[in-house]
Design a protein around this motif. Structure first.
Motif, PDB file in Angstrom:
ATOM      1  N   PRO A 100       2.498  -9.150   8.247  1.00 15.35           N
ATOM      2  CA  PRO A 100       3.515  -8.134   8.578  1.00 15.35           C
ATOM      3  C   PRO A 100       3.942  -7.312   7.365  1.00 15.35           C
ATOM      4  N   LYS A 103       1.164  -4.835   6.583  1.00 16.22           N
ATOM      5  CA  LYS A 103       1.125  -3.784   7.607  1.00 16.22           C
ATOM      6  C   LYS A 103       2.264  -2.787   7.417  1.00 16.22           C
ATOM      7  N   ARG A 104       3.440  -3.269   7.018  1.00 14.94           N
ATOM      8  CA  ARG A 104       4.556  -2.352   6.771  1.00 14.94           C
ATOM      9  C   ARG A 104       4.263  -1.459   5.578  1.00 14.94           C
ATOM     10  N   TRP A 106       1.302  -0.624   4.488  1.00 17.32           N
ATOM     11  CA  TRP A 106       0.257   0.317   4.890  1.00 17.32           C
ATOM     12  C   TRP A 106       0.842   1.456   5.719  1.00 17.32           C
ATOM     13  N   ARG A 107       1.789   1.152   6.584  1.00 14.40           N
ATOM     14  CA  ARG A 107       2.466   2.217   7.339  1.00 14.40           C
ATOM     15  C   ARG A 107       3.102   3.219   6.385  1.00 14.40           C
ATOM     16  N   ASP A 108       3.834   2.730   5.376  1.00 13.57           N
ATOM     17  CA  ASP A 108       4.492   3.629   4.435  1.00 13.57           C
ATOM     18  C   ASP A 108       3.477   4.477   3.681  1.00 13.57           C
ATOM     19  N   ARG A 139       3.096   3.631  13.199  1.00 14.19           N
ATOM     20  CA  ARG A 139       3.751   2.333  13.344  1.00 14.19           C
ATOM     21  C   ARG A 139       3.192   1.342  12.321  1.00 14.19           C
ATOM     22  N   SER A 140       3.818   0.192  12.251  1.00 16.10           N
ATOM     23  CA  SER A 140       3.395  -0.831  11.296  1.00 16.10           C
ATOM     24  C   SER A 140       1.911  -1.144  11.465  1.00 16.10           C
ATOM     25  N   GLY A 141       1.146  -1.027  10.364  1.00 16.72           N
ATOM     26  CA  GLY A 141      -0.290  -1.263  10.423  1.00 16.72           C
ATOM     27  C   GLY A 141      -1.085  -0.098  10.965  1.00 16.72           C
ATOM     28  N   ASP A 142      -0.434   0.961  11.431  1.00 14.06           N
ATOM     29  CA  ASP A 142      -1.090   2.130  12.032  1.00 14.06           C
ATOM     30  C   ASP A 142      -2.109   1.733  13.100  1.00 14.06           C
ATOM     31  N   HIS A 203      -5.290  -2.862   3.550  1.00 17.37           N
ATOM     32  CA  HIS A 203      -5.921  -2.355   4.779  1.00 17.37           C
ATOM     33  C   HIS A 203      -7.442  -2.368   4.643  1.00 17.37           C
TER      34      HIS A 203
END
Length: 308
Positions: A100, A103-104, A106-108, A139-142, A203
């Motif tokens: 998690p 993934k957060r 990577w979203r940023d 979203r988180s992780g796209d 990622h």
């Protein structure tokens, strides 16, 4: 924040004297820094000579020494093996980081990249509105692969309807390849100096990619290379000439704005890698992703009089 020592000039001798790392050229001292203030040493110049004491004293302080090839990409790293609780903690935390969290982050990164792409388009007079909307959809992780949706719109809007991003093609594509190589090397050096392992990505996870994390962290900076190449092409430069190489390499000195102030891209990248190391270890550090430069600054990228 600890400083990263970058050794890029030819014919230097590096030694330790009374608690300082000293750098000499032709027996004349050209620089020194306290050992306790060093966070990493990066060597990517020909003809460097070292005293063995340099490696032992730096290792005693858990300072990594990154050795780079002629293309400035890291090929080896001297990792301390004794008294290195911080180094071990960072590597273990990186390898065991919760999905998690990755993934957060990577979203940023994707959001920052899409916003930078929108700013690049606005700077050339293209319509950037869709990119603000796309950035809000990540979203988180796209999981919806908004990054790819943005890319499909982006390249034709920037380079024209006939352009296709092809790593094997000449012209603008070859210039993009070179610019990305410079950027990848810059991020790779920063990652190694921060005590992280460049093959453990957030990622990108190709087993054959030794610098997957660099490919992750360079994403928000890529559009700056794109804008520089756009300028080169507009000025009639379609070959990876020595002048074009110099212009693209100069991007590492581009001043970028971040919440903690203005700094050159290579310093910004080093700070970003240090912040990622802190986050991996559970710190609540900020994650200073780059803010798009002003349109006038973008218009001047790779235009320094000798870039065409």
């Amino acid at each position: 924040m600890l400083r990263v020592v970058d050794l890029s000039s030819e014919g230097l001798h590096v030694a330790v004297h009374r608690g300082f790392l000293t750098v000499r050229r032709d027996r004349e001292e050209v620089g020194r820094i306290a050992l306790d203030d060093i966070g990493g040493v990066i060597a990517h110049a020909h003809g460097l000579t070292w005293s063995n004491t340099v490696f032992t004293r730096l290792s005693e302080r858990a300072v990594p020494v990154v050795l780079c090839a002629q293309n400035h990409a890291p090929v080896a790293c001297v990792w301390p093996v004794a008294g290195n609780h911080l180094q071990g903690a960072r590597l273990n935390a990186q390898a065991n980081a919760p999905r998690p969290l990755a993934k957060r982050i990577w979203r940023d990164i994707v959001v920052a990249k899409i916003r930078m792409q929108g700013s690049v388009l606005a700077s050339v007079g293209a319509e950037p509105g869709a990119f603000a909307m796309l950035a809000r959809k990540v979203r988180s992780g796209d999981p919806d692969n908004v990054e790819a949706q943005a890319a499909r719109r982006y390249w034709q809007a920037l380079m024209g309807p006939d352009f296709r991003r092809d790593r094997a093609a000449e012209g603008a594509n070859s210039l993009l390849n070179y610019g990305y190589t410079v950027l990848r090397a810059t991020l790779s050096r920063a990652i190694c100096a921060a005590g992280l392992h460049p093959s453990i990505g957030l990622h990108h996870a190709n087993r054959g990619n030794a610098f997957a994390l660099a490919d992750d962290l360079m994403e928000p900076y890529r559009p700056l290379v794109d804008r520089a190449v756009y300028n080169l092409v507009q000025d009639g430069c379609l070959d990876v000439s020595s002048q074009a190489k110099s212009a693209l390499a100069a991007l590492t000195a581009l001043d970028l704005l971040a919440p903690r102030g203005m700094s050159p891209l290579h310093v910004h990248a080093a700070r970003l890698a240090q912040q990622l190391a802190g986050r991996s270890c559970g710190a609540e550090d900020d994650f200073d992703l780059p803010v798009p430069p002003e349109p006038l600054t973008m218009a001047g990228l790779a235009r320094r009089g000798d870039a065409t």
